[in-house]
Design a protein around this motif. Structure first.
Motif, mmCIF file in Angstrom:
data_model
loop_
_atom_site.group_PDB
_atom_site.id
_atom_site.type_symbol
_atom_site.label_atom_id
_atom_site.label_comp_id
_atom_site.label_asym_id
_atom_site.label_seq_id
_atom_site.Cartn_x
_atom_site.Cartn_y
_atom_site.Cartn_z
ATOM 1 N N ARG A 195 -17.711 -8.055 9.842
ATOM 2 C CA ARG A 195 -18.363 -7.417 10.963
ATOM 3 C C ARG A 195 -18.020 -5.927 11.012
ATOM 4 N N TYR A 196 -16.744 -5.659 10.809
ATOM 5 C CA TYR A 196 -16.256 -4.287 10.976
ATOM 6 C C TYR A 196 -16.788 -3.351 9.900
ATOM 7 N N LYS A 197 -16.858 -3.860 8.675
ATOM 8 C CA LYS A 197 -17.222 -2.982 7.551
ATOM 9 C C LYS A 197 -18.571 -3.330 6.924
ATOM 10 N N ALA A 225 -4.831 -9.070 19.223
ATOM 11 C CA ALA A 225 -5.576 -8.029 19.933
ATOM 12 C C ALA A 225 -5.767 -8.509 21.360
ATOM 13 N N PHE A 226 -5.264 -7.756 22.313
ATOM 14 C CA PHE A 226 -5.296 -8.221 23.698
ATOM 15 C C PHE A 226 -5.424 -7.039 24.653
ATOM 16 N N SER A 227 -5.768 -7.345 25.886
ATOM 17 C CA SER A 227 -5.962 -6.293 26.875
ATOM 18 C C SER A 227 -4.616 -5.896 27.465
ATOM 19 N N ARG A 265 -11.950 -7.136 19.775
ATOM 20 C CA ARG A 265 -11.781 -6.994 21.229
ATOM 21 C C ARG A 265 -11.797 -5.507 21.565
ATOM 22 N N PRO A 266 -12.937 -4.922 21.707
ATOM 23 C CA PRO A 266 -12.982 -3.470 21.971
ATOM 24 C C PRO A 266 -12.078 -3.112 23.155
ATOM 25 N N TYR A 277 -7.647 -2.714 11.802
ATOM 26 C CA TYR A 277 -8.750 -2.176 12.605
ATOM 27 C C TYR A 277 -9.789 -3.248 12.899
ATOM 28 N N ALA A 278 -10.090 -4.040 11.855
ATOM 29 C CA ALA A 278 -11.103 -5.084 12.013
ATOM 30 C C ALA A 278 -10.674 -6.072 13.095
#
Lengths: 487, 487
Positions: free
Chosen positions: A292-294, A412-414, A361-362, A355-356
């Protein structure tokens, strides 16, 4: 964490800053008089008490809260580091060595303030012995700088934690990385260290200027200092083993039917005697994230990334043997690459993993776990961990140095969601407990720093912790060397 | 010293006995009451105060004078070792661990009497993890016994100091041997140690039951204990890395025009990336001695003995590349061998080197030096050393692990000739000074023991010696663990 940490220095630091605890305001332990003494040693231009500089030196790449030192000094020589240490020792001031700040367990956080000794000005390659396959470097020399310096010699230094870290810093944290299966970690590749002790004494762990392939002369002080994270002394130079650059290199990306199959395949490859240079696993969540990322089109399955080093013929043979093992384990379509550019393209997914993962989770922040287990236990531990991630409703794609039994969940978390942060903490604790239960360790390569201290007693036991404390007390009786870390 | 030490146990011990200083008669430090306490732990049949048993345990394979312990006890478990340590600690009695007694620097000599803890009854292979490529053994397990146990698993443990030593003893002396160039020494191949400390506490250096390929969890206590020669604690089990048995093995014997050419050839082979498994040098004196002793017909020139491990194809390629390097350095006619029996025949000269050297001087005794230098310095140091042997009128053929920069002079001399013994001592001192001057060490693999203590300060410096002393004092405050050794 290997290669993916090289991408951490920029935006991550910024986004993690907000997550850190607010700075406590406390009186500086370094008064004007001491500041003048320090400036006398390094020159006034190499001492700073500005908040910006202090904050920059009070945190590393991790989410650990910034705690700035009272002052940052930049010595230019080992003799200056010794003088600084003597001043600190006399005035009971904590000393925190700082290399590139690329650690990820809070190793440079100035828990008790004090003097940050930033070593970037000491950037000499002190001695390169090409025939002896070794080199001596100062703390300002990073692994990329060293390998750039070596590029025309036919030699290289293979330990690669991802970040362009200081080699002396890598010694201090006992770093490793993607090449460790074949070439070893810092533990195996440091031959001698120059260390300034708390009281300013200068220690050469194997004797001044010694650079033999082996020695049995007295206690192994070199390996006592490797991994001591600045808590026993300040490393001011390191003598490292070098290796001949391989004549040929081949890479492969190989989708596997399951994590268990990937683990089984790794075991078989290691047992077969194929001298795999790199063997990395990305799980299907990570592969999907990378696609998805690349905009890549890799199969979204657990995937092995492999690399082989040797002569052209030997690499061909390794490819052949590995191919047979991989098919026997149900591998899908392999992609092979021999040319450097092709290999870079192939490894892109691996290198972009961090990064991916965060892009899933933007607006998220990241935390990277680091357990390491006996290799045979890896499939089981990863499988249960993946279930736990689902149960815990956490985003945590997995990347690992499976040839060493070491893997990372990139959580990846808020940073604003207290409940999610709590779930992250509880998940990490369960992961460590799970690794320890099968003979593993809470940290394969990131070090203890601040984050793993609470696990150390459980991992090594009361006696080992007591012995570590005895050694610390013997070499740093005032507790001034990077206080609050490891123990 | 590798393989040749395996032949030392018999006649040499006998002939060296006369050379030892006479036993001093001193009052036993172990009275009847303590003896009963010890017997309560291990059973009366496993305690001995007989002179014969005590003398047997008061010396190793070396010429160092026998000093018997006051009592020899043979525990059957780690718990018993702990109880024995507690008794000794309470009564201020020295403790000397004893494995197989195959050391050669006096490591088991009971300098201050006390209690010899002979560990032969603890001979279990505690855990074999084939998939993880590791094994945990007790001190009674020797390297030959382990490799015999492993013979059908496809795995082996490569560190081979020659003697059939206890693996825990090998850890204690940081042993290495002929395979170290490729597979590393004990430093690189011990993953965890169980150690009984002076006060009876039980230490697991990496945490109980842990057997990961790498860890960065706290101070590296494993490598602090490796090479500590019983002076910091008693090793009661060791977790070791195993390797896949190579599919193919090839050996070669290769006469060289000079020691310098042999050294240059070694450097080129290492730089070429050929993964040499063994590379040993015998000088022309040693080759002549071997020819005479075993009726062989090797060229009486400096000679390299090589071994290559890998797949059949990879070994063929290594042979090809090595052949080119060797001819480029002026090598004479090579003899190659692939079959095991042929290889054994080829290596016979190397394996008989010690006996062959002593046969040059019938009735002589032997002393084996152990300096190790940066590889590029090896030809120069060996050449000057050979001149020194001539000047000193000493018989000292040379054999060395040249891939590691480590070589031995096997000095054969009369034990009754005071002047010759003096020349031996002076020669050894000059050799160490010469090695230290080029960045080398006084001992590559034999350890410090009694014999190298006087060189240690010169080698590592005052600060390192001070730090070693601080560590010793921290872990053994009463100075009871193998007193008089190393420091």
């Amino acid at each position: 964490m290997a290669a993916l940490w090289s991408v951490l220095k920029g935006p991550v630091r910024t986004s993690l800053t907000n997550f850190r605890r607010p700075l406590t305001t406390m009186a500086s332990r370094v008064d004007e008089r001491v500041r003048d003494l320090l400036a006398e040693v390094v020159g006034p231009g190499n001492v700073s008490s500005s908040l910006a500089v202090r904050e920059q030196h009070g945190r590393d790449e991790s989410f650990h809260a910034c705690k700035p030192p009272d002052v940052v000094v930049c010595p230019a020589s080992t003799a200056e580091v010794q003088q600084l240490a003597r001043i600190c020792y006399e005035h009971d001031l904590p000393m925190v060595p700082y290399g590139t700040g690329t650690g990820i367990e809070g190793g440079v956080v100035a828990e008790q303030g004090g003097v940050c000794i930033s070593l970037w000005r000491m950037a000499d390659i002190v001695a390169l012995h090409e025939e002896d396959l070794d080199v001596t470097v100062q703390p300002g020399v990073t692994r990329v700088a060293l390998n750039h310096h070596l590029r025309h010699t036919g030699l290289w230094f293979p330990v690669d934690p991802g970040a362009d870290a200081s080699l002396c810093g890598m010694a201090a944290t006992s770093a490793s990385g993607t090449h460790t299966t074949r070439y070893g970690s810092m533990r195996e590749n440091v031959a001698n260290l120059e260390v300034v002790l708390a009281d300013g004494r200068l220690l050469h762990t194997a004797g001044e200027g010694r650079h033999t392939r082996k020695t049995s002369a007295g206690y192994n002080l070199t390996n006592l200092m490797v991994g001591s994270e600045g808590t026993l002394g300040i490393i001011t130079s390191a003598t490292l083993r070098l290796f001949p650059q391989p004549e040929a290199v081949a890479s492969a990306v190989c989708p596997m039917p399951s994590v268990t199959a990937a683990g089984e395949c790794t075991l078989q490859l290691l047992r077969s005697g194929v001298p795999v240079a790199r063997i990395e696993l990305l799980d299907e969540v990570m592969m999907a994230a990378c696609n998805r990322y690349k905009g890549l089109d890799y199969a979204e399955q657990p995937t092995l990334f492999l690399e082989f080093h040797g002569t052209a013929a030997s690499v061909q043979e390794q490819i052949h043997t590995a191919g047979e093992v991989l098919s026997g384990c149900g591998a899908g379509q392999l992609r092979w690459a021999l040319a450097a550019s092709e290999r870079a393209r192939l490894w892109e997914a691996r290198h972009q993993a961090y990064y991916a993962a965060r892009a899933l989770r933007p607006g998220s922040v990241g935390y990277v776990t680091d357990v390491c287990v006996p290799i045979s236990k890896l499939p089981q531990v990863i499988t249960v961990t993946k279930d736990d991630l689902v149960q815990s409703r956490l985003t945590g794609p997995i990347a690992g140095h499976v040839g060493d039994g070491n893997f990372h969940c990139i959580l990846a978390f808020s940073e604003h969601d207290q409940q999610e942060r709590q779930r992250v903490t509880e998940f990490c604790d369960r992961l460590v407990t799970r690794a320890l239960a099968v003979g593993g360790t809470c940290t394969g390569e990131h070090g203890v720093g601040l984050g793993k201290r609470r696990h150390l007693r459980h991992e090594v036991g009361e006696t080992a912790l007591g012995v570590m404390r005895q050694l610390k007390d013997a070499l740093d009786p005032k507790g001034l060397m990077n206080p609050g870390k490891v123990l």
